[in-house]
Design an enzyme around this catalytic site. Structure first.
Site, short mmCIF file in Angstrom:
data_model
loop_
_atom_site.label_atom_id
_atom_site.label_comp_id
_atom_site.label_asym_id
_atom_site.label_seq_id
_atom_site.Cartn_x
_atom_site.Cartn_y
_atom_site.Cartn_z
N PRO A 9 -8.77 -1.79 5.47
CA PRO A 9 -9.84 -1.60 6.02
C PRO A 9 -10.22 -2.05 7.12
CG PRO A 9 -8.77 -0.31 4.57
CD PRO A 9 -8.09 -1.67 4.28
N GLU A 10 -11.04 -2.31 7.80
CA GLU A 10 -12.16 -2.72 8.78
C GLU A 10 -13.98 -1.99 8.87
OE1 GLU A 10 -11.15 -4.86 12.06
OE2 GLU A 10 -9.24 -4.20 11.51
N HIS A 107 -1.44 6.44 -9.27
CA HIS A 107 -2.53 5.17 -8.79
C HIS A 107 -3.70 5.24 -8.75
CE1 HIS A 107 2.49 3.60 -7.47
NE2 HIS A 107 1.79 4.30 -6.75
N ARG A 126 -1.82 -0.33 -3.93
CA ARG A 126 -1.08 -1.53 -4.10
C ARG A 126 -2.11 -2.26 -4.71
NH1 ARG A 126 0.29 -3.65 2.28
NH2 ARG A 126 1.14 -1.31 2.62
#
Ligand SMILES: [Zn+2]
Length: 294
Positions: A9-10, A107, A126
């Site tokens: 993500p930016e 998660h 992740r």
């Protein structure tokens, strides 16, 4: 190396999450903080011992802010002293607002209970995300070395040139460094370089002031378009309410290697440099007099 597949993500994606958290309007104190037993993101600034999440209990949340790709939730601790919760989404991190009775999905790594009844949940399959809390978050790494915000009103080509003008690196790689400009990752760098008609592998030191200014404006435009579109979802990104972004349908060149250039019709060309892929138009972004960096 498969690092070309990194999709972090930016700035626009993090900004979309920031807006969602701000819109949730949570202002009641934190009653409980639960953290999974699994480590997130192993790295100098991200070790579990630095997370310091216990200090959040009793804190009252205030404004939700953003710096580069980092979410910053300003709070007052139980004694009224300022405190910041920093959340880094990493590659697959998601923030959501939930009710305690909603089942915790796999998660989930952080659950914060607020007195009013809702919860903040951080889910990261992740585990490249990161969490930190404390009074010194704004002045310590990773925030301390970040460059200017590209959406701040006075951001311009001179700021970019001040950070990168003497660098022998490739332009695209310089933009990703975060010290010359904060929040830009590969997608928006590639889009902005196309808009500015600059070859991604031009050596930074070869750019003229007018080109830096063109690039600054193009960066701002690409990021604002991304924000307007609710961010880019190539795989993992979701906003606070679980929706995907729409900017992936509005990308001019990123991910479109081999397709016709939207400006001139030439076939867009893919490249790989320093383990990261990218796309450019060989005609619009040609650099006849400059040499490539190795
Ligand atoms: Zn073209």
């Amino acid at each position: 190396m498969v690092v070309a597949a990194r999709r972090m993500p930016e700035l626009p994606e993090v900004e979309s999450v920031r807006r969602g958290l701000a819109e949730a309007g949570i202002r009641s104190p934190i009653t409980k903080v639960w953290r999974s037993k699994l480590d997130l993101r192993v790295g100098e600034h991200w070790q579990r011992k630095h997370e310091n999440l216990r200090c959040l209990v009793g804190a009252t949340p205030g404004e939700v802010d953003r710096r580069g790709k980092y979410l910053l939730w300003h709070m007052s601790d139980r004694h009224g002293a300022p405190l910041v919760l920093l959340i880094h989404l990493g590659m697959s991190g998601r923030c959501g607002i939930a009710l305690p009775e909603q089942p915790k999905v796999d998660h989930t790594h952080l659950v914060i209970d607020f007195e009013e009844g809702r919860q903040l949940r951080f889910v990261d399959p992740r585990r490249f995300g990161g969490l930190r809390a404390g009074p010194d978050v704004l002045t310590s790494e990773p925030l301390a070395s970040l460059g200017p915000e590209p959406l701040q009103p006075d951001f311009d080509g001179r700021m970019l040139a001040a950070g990168l003008g003497h660098s022998t690196r490739a332009l695209r790689d310089g933009l990703l460094d975060q010290t010359a400009v904060a929040g830009v990752g590969n997608i928006y760098a590639i889009e902005a370089l196309f808009e500015a008609r600059l070859h991604p592998l031009l050596e930074c030191a070869r750019l003229q002031p007018s080109a830096w200014q063109r690039l600054a404006l193009a960066l701002r435009a690409a990021l604002l378009r991304g924000i307007d579109n609710g961010g880019t979802t190539l795989k993992d990104f979701r906003n606070v309410t679980g929706e995907v972004g729409r900017n992936q349908d509005d990308l001019r060149v990123y991910g479109r290697g081999g397709q016709p250039c939207p400006a001139c019709g030439a076939a867009l060309r893919e490249f790989s440099h320093q383990g990261r892929g990218g796309v450019f138009c060989p005609r619009c972004q040609a650099k006849p007099r400059a040499r490539k960096v190795g």
